[in-house]
Design a protein around this motif. Structure first.
Motif, short mmCIF file in Angstrom:
data_model
loop_
_atom_site.label_atom_id
_atom_site.label_comp_id
_atom_site.label_asym_id
_atom_site.label_seq_id
_atom_site.Cartn_x
_atom_site.Cartn_y
_atom_site.Cartn_z
N LYS A 180 -152.90 -68.92 -45.77
CA LYS A 180 -151.81 -68.34 -45.29
C LYS A 180 -150.75 -68.67 -46.58
N ARG A 181 -149.90 -67.67 -46.34
CA ARG A 181 -148.78 -67.51 -47.13
C ARG A 181 -147.51 -68.71 -46.85
N ALA A 182 -147.48 -68.98 -45.73
CA ALA A 182 -146.53 -69.52 -45.08
C ALA A 182 -146.43 -71.04 -45.63
N VAL A 183 -145.54 -71.44 -46.00
CA VAL A 183 -145.32 -72.71 -46.63
C VAL A 183 -144.71 -73.48 -45.38
N ARG A 184 -145.39 -74.84 -44.84
CA ARG A 184 -144.85 -75.47 -43.92
C ARG A 184 -144.24 -76.84 -44.40
N ASP A 185 -143.14 -76.86 -44.27
CA ASP A 185 -142.34 -78.14 -44.91
C ASP A 185 -141.60 -78.63 -43.75
N SER A 186 -142.32 -79.86 -43.17
CA SER A 186 -141.66 -80.58 -42.09
C SER A 186 -140.35 -81.35 -42.81
N ARG A 187 -140.15 -81.36 -43.86
CA ARG A 187 -138.98 -82.28 -44.22
C ARG A 187 -137.82 -81.36 -44.18
N LEU A 188 -137.97 -79.88 -44.34
CA LEU A 188 -137.04 -78.96 -44.16
C LEU A 188 -136.74 -78.38 -42.82
N ILE A 189 -137.73 -78.20 -42.02
CA ILE A 189 -137.72 -77.61 -40.60
C ILE A 189 -138.77 -78.71 -39.86
N PRO A 190 -138.06 -79.91 -39.31
CA PRO A 190 -138.68 -80.69 -38.51
C PRO A 190 -138.75 -80.47 -37.08
N TRP A 191 -138.17 -79.56 -36.55
CA TRP A 191 -137.70 -79.23 -35.04
C TRP A 191 -139.15 -78.12 -34.88
N ALA A 192 -139.25 -78.11 -33.39
CA ALA A 192 -140.08 -77.20 -32.78
C ALA A 192 -138.87 -76.11 -32.26
N VAL A 193 -138.98 -74.91 -33.02
CA VAL A 193 -137.88 -74.10 -32.81
C VAL A 193 -138.03 -73.13 -31.66
N ARG A 194 -137.21 -72.90 -30.96
CA ARG A 194 -137.31 -71.97 -29.82
C ARG A 194 -137.52 -70.50 -30.22
N PRO A 195 -138.18 -69.72 -29.30
CA PRO A 195 -138.46 -68.39 -29.90
C PRO A 195 -137.10 -67.67 -30.13
#
Length: 151
Positions: free
Chosen positions: A53-68
């Motif tokens: 995948k191209r998407a980079v997941r960084d839980s340090r920057l986005i630690p939330w479950a984001v609502r749709p």
């Protein structure tokens, strides 16, 4: 089982590697081959061909479950762009300019990003707490982000 619409795997791999967007690939398939494909098809091809995948997941920057309803917000887009940049992934020049402007704005305000999923707005810029908020986000009490989808 239906036949795959993947006409040329090497071409697809090249396009994906060049950073062509899903929209661009769908349009090109329609133009070049007269085939209508969707983003799910592209995702399946990527997975079947073993392309990461191209998407980079960084839980340090986005630690939330984001609502749709909050997933298209500018703040989230900037956090995702910063994750790509930090992850060494290519970022389009216009997107990088927007990111730099946004980061400069955060620094000028000495602000960080806060997420409140139960609100209609969702995203807020709030004052940085000295000694607590060391990066771009308000450090959450609890990390709610799921582990993510297949690679």
């Amino acid at each position: 089982m239906a036949a795959s619409k993947l006409v040329d795997p090497d071409e697809f791999i090249r396009w994906y590697g060049e950073g062509k967007t899903y929209s661009w690939i769908m349009d090109e398939y329609r133009r070049k081959y007269g085939l209508q494909i969707g983003s799910g098809t592209i995702s399946n091809w990527r997975h079947q061909l073993g392309i990461k995948k191209r998407a980079v997941r960084d839980s340090r920057l986005i630690p939330w479950a984001v609502r749709p309803e909050h997933r298209c917000h500018h703040v989230l887009q900037m956090l995702r762009t910063e994750a790509r940049h930090r992850g060494g992934q290519p970022v389009a020049p216009d997107r990088l300019r927007k990111l730099r402007y946004w980061l400069d704005n955060l620094a000028a305000q000495d602000a960080v990003v806060h997420y409140e999923p139960e609100t209609s707005q969702g995203w807020w810029l709030v004052p940085r707490r000295p000694g607590v908020d060391a990066d771009l986000i308000r450090e959450p009490g609890v990390v709610t982000r799921s582990r993510g989808s297949r690679s």
